[in-house]
Design a protein around this motif. Structure first.
Motif, PDB file in Angstrom:
ATOM      1  N   VAL A  26       6.438   5.512  13.711  1.00  0.00           N
ATOM      2  CA  VAL A  26       6.759   4.521  12.698  1.00  0.00           C
ATOM      3  C   VAL A  26       8.264   4.524  12.544  1.00  0.00           C
ATOM      4  N   GLY A  27       8.851   3.390  12.781  1.00  0.00           N
ATOM      5  CA  GLY A  27      10.295   3.276  12.731  1.00  0.00           C
ATOM      6  C   GLY A  27      10.821   2.932  11.343  1.00  0.00           C
ATOM      7  N   LEU A  28      12.118   2.775  11.275  1.00  0.00           N
ATOM      8  CA  LEU A  28      12.786   2.473  10.013  1.00  0.00           C
ATOM      9  C   LEU A  28      12.284   1.161   9.420  1.00  0.00           C
ATOM     10  N   ALA A  29      12.070   0.152  10.239  1.00  0.00           N
ATOM     11  CA  ALA A  29      11.597  -1.136   9.731  1.00  0.00           C
ATOM     12  C   ALA A  29      10.244  -0.988   9.030  1.00  0.00           C
ATOM     13  N   GLU A  30       9.339  -0.220   9.634  1.00  0.00           N
ATOM     14  CA  GLU A  30       8.023   0.004   9.021  1.00  0.00           C
ATOM     15  C   GLU A  30       8.156   0.802   7.726  1.00  0.00           C
ATOM     16  N   ASP A  64       1.288   6.724   5.965  1.00  0.00           N
ATOM     17  CA  ASP A  64       1.751   6.976   7.331  1.00  0.00           C
ATOM     18  C   ASP A  64       0.682   6.584   8.349  1.00  0.00           C
ATOM     19  N   GLN A  65      -0.590   6.582   7.943  1.00  0.00           N
ATOM     20  CA  GLN A  65      -1.661   6.172   8.849  1.00  0.00           C
ATOM     21  C   GLN A  65      -1.898   4.658   8.789  1.00  0.00           C
ATOM     22  N   LEU A  66      -1.622   4.043   7.639  1.00  0.00           N
ATOM     23  CA  LEU A  66      -1.832   2.599   7.509  1.00  0.00           C
ATOM     24  C   LEU A  66      -0.711   1.781   8.135  1.00  0.00           C
ATOM     25  N   THR A  67       0.439   2.396   8.310  1.00  0.00           N
ATOM     26  CA  THR A  67       1.568   1.685   8.889  1.00  0.00           C
ATOM     27  C   THR A  67       1.443   1.661  10.405  1.00  0.00           C
ATOM     28  N   ILE A  68       1.272   0.482  10.919  1.00  0.00           N
ATOM     29  CA  ILE A  68       1.085   0.302  12.355  1.00  0.00           C
ATOM     30  C   ILE A  68       2.399  -0.185  12.959  1.00  0.00           C
ATOM     31  N   PRO A  69       2.910   0.515  13.965  1.00  0.00           N
ATOM     32  CA  PRO A  69       4.185   0.134  14.563  1.00  0.00           C
ATOM     33  C   PRO A  69       4.209  -1.339  14.977  1.00  0.00           C
ATOM     34  N   GLY A  70       5.276  -2.014  14.573  1.00  0.00           N
ATOM     35  CA  GLY A  70       5.467  -3.418  14.919  1.00  0.00           C
ATOM     36  C   GLY A  70       4.882  -4.397  13.919  1.00  0.00           C
ATOM     37  N   ASP A  71       4.115  -3.901  12.941  1.00  0.00           N
ATOM     38  CA  ASP A  71       3.477  -4.794  11.968  1.00  0.00           C
ATOM     39  C   ASP A  71       4.263  -4.931  10.667  1.00  0.00           C
ATOM     40  N   LYS A  73       6.500  -6.754   9.544  1.00  0.00           N
ATOM     41  CA  LYS A  73       6.732  -8.109   9.028  1.00  0.00           C
ATOM     42  C   LYS A  73       5.500  -8.680   8.323  1.00  0.00           C
ATOM     43  N   TYR A  74       4.343  -8.033   8.485  1.00  0.00           N
ATOM     44  CA  TYR A  74       3.102  -8.518   7.876  1.00  0.00           C
ATOM     45  C   TYR A  74       2.707  -7.771   6.600  1.00  0.00           C
ATOM     46  N   TYR A  75       3.351  -6.666   6.289  1.00  0.00           N
ATOM     47  CA  TYR A  75       2.928  -5.840   5.159  1.00  0.00           C
ATOM     48  C   TYR A  75       2.910  -6.611   3.843  1.00  0.00           C
ATOM     49  N   SER A  76       3.808  -7.554   3.660  1.00  0.00           N
ATOM     50  CA  SER A  76       3.846  -8.310   2.404  1.00  0.00           C
ATOM     51  C   SER A  76       2.797  -9.424   2.362  1.00  0.00           C
ATOM     52  N   ASP A  77       2.143  -9.705   3.466  1.00  0.00           N
ATOM     53  CA  ASP A  77       1.078 -10.712   3.518  1.00  0.00           C
ATOM     54  C   ASP A  77      -0.150 -10.133   2.796  1.00  0.00           C
ATOM     55  N   PRO A  78      -0.679 -10.828   1.789  1.00  0.00           N
ATOM     56  CA  PRO A  78      -1.845 -10.301   1.059  1.00  0.00           C
ATOM     57  C   PRO A  78      -3.038  -9.977   1.960  1.00  0.00           C
ATOM     58  N   ALA A  79      -3.150 -10.621   3.088  1.00  0.00           N
ATOM     59  CA  ALA A  79      -4.274 -10.352   3.988  1.00  0.00           C
ATOM     60  C   ALA A  79      -4.131  -9.011   4.696  1.00  0.00           C
ATOM     61  N   TYR A  80      -2.934  -8.463   4.736  1.00  0.00           N
ATOM     62  CA  TYR A  80      -2.730  -7.253   5.519  1.00  0.00           C
ATOM     63  C   TYR A  80      -3.443  -6.046   4.903  1.00  0.00           C
ATOM     64  N   PHE A  81      -3.072  -5.647   3.697  1.00  0.00           N
ATOM     65  CA  PHE A  81      -3.708  -4.509   3.039  1.00  0.00           C
ATOM     66  C   PHE A  81      -4.727  -4.955   1.985  1.00  0.00           C
ATOM     67  N   GLU A  82      -4.377  -5.992   1.249  1.00  0.00           N
ATOM     68  CA  GLU A  82      -5.159  -6.355   0.080  1.00  0.00           C
ATOM     69  C   GLU A  82      -6.531  -6.924   0.425  1.00  0.00           C
ATOM     70  N   PHE A 145      -5.547  -5.596   8.183  1.00  0.00           N
ATOM     71  CA  PHE A 145      -5.241  -6.871   8.821  1.00  0.00           C
ATOM     72  C   PHE A 145      -6.153  -7.183  10.005  1.00  0.00           C
ATOM     73  N   ALA A 146      -7.404  -6.742   9.927  1.00  0.00           N
ATOM     74  CA  ALA A 146      -8.362  -7.023  10.994  1.00  0.00           C
ATOM     75  C   ALA A 146      -9.603  -7.669  10.376  1.00  0.00           C
ATOM     76  N   ASN A 147     -10.110  -8.688  11.026  1.00  0.00           N
ATOM     77  CA  ASN A 147     -11.322  -9.369  10.553  1.00  0.00           C
ATOM     78  C   ASN A 147     -11.212  -9.713   9.066  1.00  0.00           C
ATOM     79  N   VAL A 148     -10.169 -10.422   8.725  1.00  0.00           N
ATOM     80  CA  VAL A 148      -9.860 -10.742   7.335  1.00  0.00           C
ATOM     81  C   VAL A 148     -11.019 -11.473   6.656  1.00  0.00           C
ATOM     82  N   ALA A 149     -11.762 -12.258   7.375  1.00  0.00           N
ATOM     83  CA  ALA A 149     -12.869 -13.031   6.795  1.00  0.00           C
ATOM     84  C   ALA A 149     -14.062 -12.161   6.405  1.00  0.00           C
ATOM     85  N   ASP A 150     -14.067 -10.891   6.770  1.00  0.00           N
ATOM     86  CA  ASP A 150     -15.199 -10.004   6.489  1.00  0.00           C
ATOM     87  C   ASP A 150     -15.149  -9.361   5.100  1.00  0.00           C
TER      88      ASP A 150
END
Length: 166
Positions: A26-30, A64-71, A73-82, A145-150
């Protein structure tokens, strides 16, 4: 004997080194993005979970486990975690605690909630397989952020696992 020992030591070192390289980093951006999420959006999610439980149940999030490298930019999207983790968890708790019997059972037996993501064991869509209720701790192992419709399937999984354990 010495060469065999050296060969074994070298093999062990190479095995350890390859295992270390295989782990995502997990880099600085994450780290910045998750810190912003934890400060800005997560408190409302934690409150919703605790309100749904009917008491201030401790919620441990393995960020540290929920943060996926490269993602990042999506963390603030409500669909990602919420939508994929926190909201179905709160909705499931609310459904279980919809009456005094459910609220009492939650207060008596739910000691904590742990949210994490283990790529090797998290289910793709069979959400009850990503939940475990053991020794009073509800362990949630779902990919963000997987299968958001579920959403409904996740809520039903929380209800099923908790009602079996309570």
């Amino acid at each position: 004997m010495l060469s065999r020992r050296n060969a074994l030591a070298t093999a062990a070192l190479l095995l350890c080194a390859s295992a270390v390289r295989a782990e995502p980093t997990v880099g600085l951006a994450e780290r910045r993005a998750i810190a912003a999420y934890r400060e800005g959006r997560y408190p409302a999610q934690q409150k919703a979970i605790q309100d749904a439980a009917g008491f201030p149940v401790p919620v441990e999030v393995a960020w540290d486990q929920l943060t996926i490298p490269g993602d990042d930019k999506y963390y603030s999207d409500p669909a990602y975690f919420e939508t994929t983790i926190f909201e179905p968890l709160a909705a499931g708790l609310k459904q279980v605690g919809r009456d005094p019997m459910g609220r009492d059972a939650l207060k008596a037996k739910l000691k904590g909630i742990r949210v994490r993501y283990d790529e090797k064991t998290a289910p793709a869509s069979n959400y009850p397989n990503g939940l475990r209720f053991d020794a009073g701790v509800l362990d949630v192992n779902w990919r963000p952020f997987a299968n958001v419709a579920d959403y409904k399937d996740r809520v039903e999984a929380v209800v099923k696992v908790l009602e079996q354990g309570l």
